[in-house]
Design a protein around this motif. Structure first.
Motif, short mmCIF file in Angstrom:
data_model
loop_
_atom_site.label_atom_id
_atom_site.label_comp_id
_atom_site.label_asym_id
_atom_site.label_seq_id
_atom_site.Cartn_x
_atom_site.Cartn_y
_atom_site.Cartn_z
N LYS A 1 20.65 74.88 70.56
CA LYS A 1 21.54 75.75 69.79
C LYS A 1 20.71 76.56 68.80
O LYS A 1 19.85 76.00 68.11
N SER B 1 20.89 82.53 61.50
CA SER B 1 19.73 82.80 60.65
C SER B 1 18.43 82.77 61.44
O SER B 1 17.42 83.34 61.01
N SER C 1 17.34 75.80 63.39
CA SER C 1 17.92 76.38 62.19
C SER C 1 16.85 77.12 61.39
O SER C 1 15.72 77.29 61.87
N ASP C 2 17.20 77.54 60.18
CA ASP C 2 16.22 78.25 59.35
C ASP C 2 15.51 77.29 58.42
O ASP C 2 14.91 77.68 57.43
N GLY D 1 14.46 70.75 58.89
CA GLY D 1 15.24 69.58 59.30
C GLY D 1 16.17 69.21 58.17
O GLY D 1 16.47 70.03 57.30
N TYR E 1 16.91 67.43 54.76
CA TYR E 1 16.21 66.97 53.55
C TYR E 1 17.16 66.09 52.74
O TYR E 1 18.38 66.09 52.98
N ASN F 1 19.35 69.93 49.25
CA ASN F 1 19.13 71.28 49.79
C ASN F 1 17.80 71.85 49.28
O ASN F 1 17.66 72.15 48.09
N LYS G 1 16.59 74.67 49.55
CA LYS G 1 16.69 76.05 49.04
C LYS G 1 16.93 76.05 47.53
O LYS G 1 16.69 77.03 46.85
N TYR H 1 23.48 64.08 51.37
CA TYR H 1 22.34 64.99 51.32
C TYR H 1 22.74 66.43 51.66
O TYR H 1 22.04 67.37 51.34
N GLN I 1 24.70 69.90 51.83
CA GLN I 1 25.55 70.81 51.05
C GLN I 1 25.72 72.03 51.93
O GLN I 1 24.86 72.31 52.75
N THR J 1 25.83 75.87 53.32
CA THR J 1 24.86 76.95 53.21
C THR J 1 25.47 78.12 52.44
O THR J 1 26.66 78.19 52.25
N ASN K 1 24.27 81.34 53.34
CA ASN K 1 23.84 82.52 54.10
C ASN K 1 25.00 83.49 54.27
O ASN K 1 26.13 83.06 54.47
N THR L 1 27.54 80.22 59.33
CA THR L 1 28.61 79.32 58.90
C THR L 1 28.10 77.91 59.15
O THR L 1 27.31 77.70 60.05
N GLY M 1 26.04 75.17 57.76
CA GLY M 1 25.12 74.41 56.92
C GLY M 1 24.91 73.02 57.51
O GLY M 1 25.12 72.80 58.69
N MET M 2 24.49 72.08 56.67
CA MET M 2 24.15 70.73 57.16
C MET M 2 25.37 69.89 57.49
O MET M 2 25.30 68.99 58.31
N LYS N 1 26.12 70.15 61.01
CA LYS N 1 25.02 69.59 61.82
C LYS N 1 25.13 68.07 61.85
O LYS N 1 24.85 67.44 62.87
P1 ADP Z 1 22.14 77.91 60.98
O1 ADP Z 1 22.58 79.34 60.89
O2 ADP Z 1 20.77 77.72 61.50
O3 ADP Z 1 23.14 76.99 61.60
P2 ADP Z 1 22.90 77.17 58.30
O4 ADP Z 1 22.58 78.20 57.28
O5 ADP Z 1 24.31 76.98 58.72
O6 ADP Z 1 21.92 77.40 59.50
O7 ADP Z 1 22.36 75.73 57.79
C1 ADP Z 1 21.07 75.54 57.29
C2 ADP Z 1 21.09 75.57 55.79
O8 ADP Z 1 21.70 74.39 55.27
C3 ADP Z 1 19.75 75.58 55.12
O9 ADP Z 1 19.16 76.84 55.09
C4 ADP Z 1 20.06 75.06 53.71
O10 ADP Z 1 20.33 76.13 52.83
C5 ADP Z 1 21.37 74.30 53.89
N1 ADP Z 1 21.27 72.89 53.47
C6 ADP Z 1 22.15 72.28 52.68
N2 ADP Z 1 21.81 71.00 52.44
C7 ADP Z 1 20.66 70.77 53.13
C8 ADP Z 1 19.82 69.62 53.31
N3 ADP Z 1 20.11 68.43 52.74
N4 ADP Z 1 18.74 69.74 54.10
C9 ADP Z 1 18.44 70.92 54.72
N5 ADP Z 1 19.21 72.05 54.57
C10 ADP Z 1 20.31 71.99 53.79
#
Ligand code: ADP
Length: 273
Positions: free
Chosen positions: A17, A21, A176-177, A180, A182, A185, A187, A208, A210, A212, A214, A218, A220-221, A224
């Motif tokens: 997938k 980003s 993803s951007d 892995g 963390y 976050n 960022k 862990y 939060q 995103t 961007n 849509t 974020g973690m 995932k």
């Molecule tokens: P994608 O478009 O690749 O699906 P997202 O922007 O939806 O990516 O999700 C990745 C983002 O999740 C990261 O860039 C980061 O800002 C955010 N994030 C929030 N919490 C965490 C964490 N614990 N570890 C890694 N990333 C995190």
């Protein structure tokens, strides 16, 4: 550990997938540098006789950039229209590049009824397996142009996990951007630590994540981790890795520990390592 690395190296059916980003720049235009490398890696996996399905986000972002919009609009008809414009552009690029490497792209657009209706589910499974028999690389996305709240997956992390279960994949890779998962976050926190292995998505692991911020992405973690739960409960390992370098897929397939690996059967109270 050795077993899981072996399982990953031998994986026959893989779902990859890519997030918005990863394949687009911040302004929504396509990142050809990444997309070209990605297509090359997918083609190589096919050449090794693996079944590869790719779930791709980015349709609305690409649609926005085609229409000169700098931010995703709020209204549903506008978003769905932009998805229709972006999807065809995205597919054109994937198909053109895959063709250059002698591969056959196909498109599968899904909504949630594919898992709720037994007949549709069976049809989807049969279509995937026939495409694999043809040697095609199915490119999957939510059917954004018709999806309403009741029938949408809502995010492609969940969709890719559902596809992995549907086609009995041996591995799901989320590009993803970020490198892995963390412990916070990265960022926003410079002292965040990468978690290489997760056995079971516990409440601590959930803390862990939060969402995103961007402008086009849509999920974020949180989504995932939801995908990891779905996969792991079906015995499928899942990896989150950085898509800025699509050759990370090759490293993963060579048995390297890249990003965060979510191992199935960690038990209800699984722990991080
Ligand atoms: P994608 O478009 O690749 O699906 P997202 O922007 O939806 O990516 O999700 C990745 C983002 O999740 C990261 O860039 C980061 O800002 C955010 N994030 C929030 N919490 C965490 C964490 N614990 N570890 C890694 N990333 C995190």
């Amino acid at each position: 550990m050795g077993d899981i690395v072996g399982e990953i190296k031998d994986a026959k059916t893989i779902v990859i997938k890519v997030g918005t980003s990863t394949i687009t720049h911040n302004n929504g235009t396509i990142n050809f540098y990444v997309v070209e490398k990605l297509v090359r890696v997918l083609s190589d996996l096919r050449n090794e006789d693996k079944n590869v399905a790719m779930v791709t986000s980015g349709a609305i972002g690409v649609g926005c950039s085609r229409m000169g919009l700098h931010k995703k609009p709020d209204s549903l008809p506008e978003k769905q229209a932009l998805a229709a414009i972006g999807q065809v552009n995205l597919m054109h690029i994937y198909s053109k590049l895959l063709n250059e490497y002698g591969q056959i792209a196909s498109q599968i657009l899904l909504t949630k009824d594919v898992i709720e209706d037994e007949q549709r589910k069976l049809n989807a499974i049969n279509t995937f397996s026939t495409l694999f028999r043809y040697g095609s690389i199915p490119i999957v996305n939510e059917n954004d142009t018709v999806a309403t709240e009741e029938i949408e997956f809502g995010d492609n992390d969940t969709l890719s996990a559902v596809v992995a279960v549907l086609i009995k994949a041996d591995l799901l890779i989320l590009l993803s951007d970020i490198d892995g998962l963390y412990d916070k976050n990265p960022k926003h926190h410079s002292d965040a630590r990468l978690i290489p292995i997760v056995r079971g998505v516990t409440r601590q692991i959930e803390e862990y994540s939060q969402n995103t911020d961007n402008s086009f992405g849509t999920g974020g973690m949180i989504t995932k981790l939801a995908a990891a739960r779905i996969c792991n409960s079906h015995g499928i390992p899942m990896i989150i890795a950085n898509g800025d370098d699509p050759y990370n897929i090759c490293r993963i397939m060579a048995g390297e520990l890249v990003g965060t690996l979510f191992i199935p059967n960690g038990g209800k109270n699984g722990e991080e390592e």
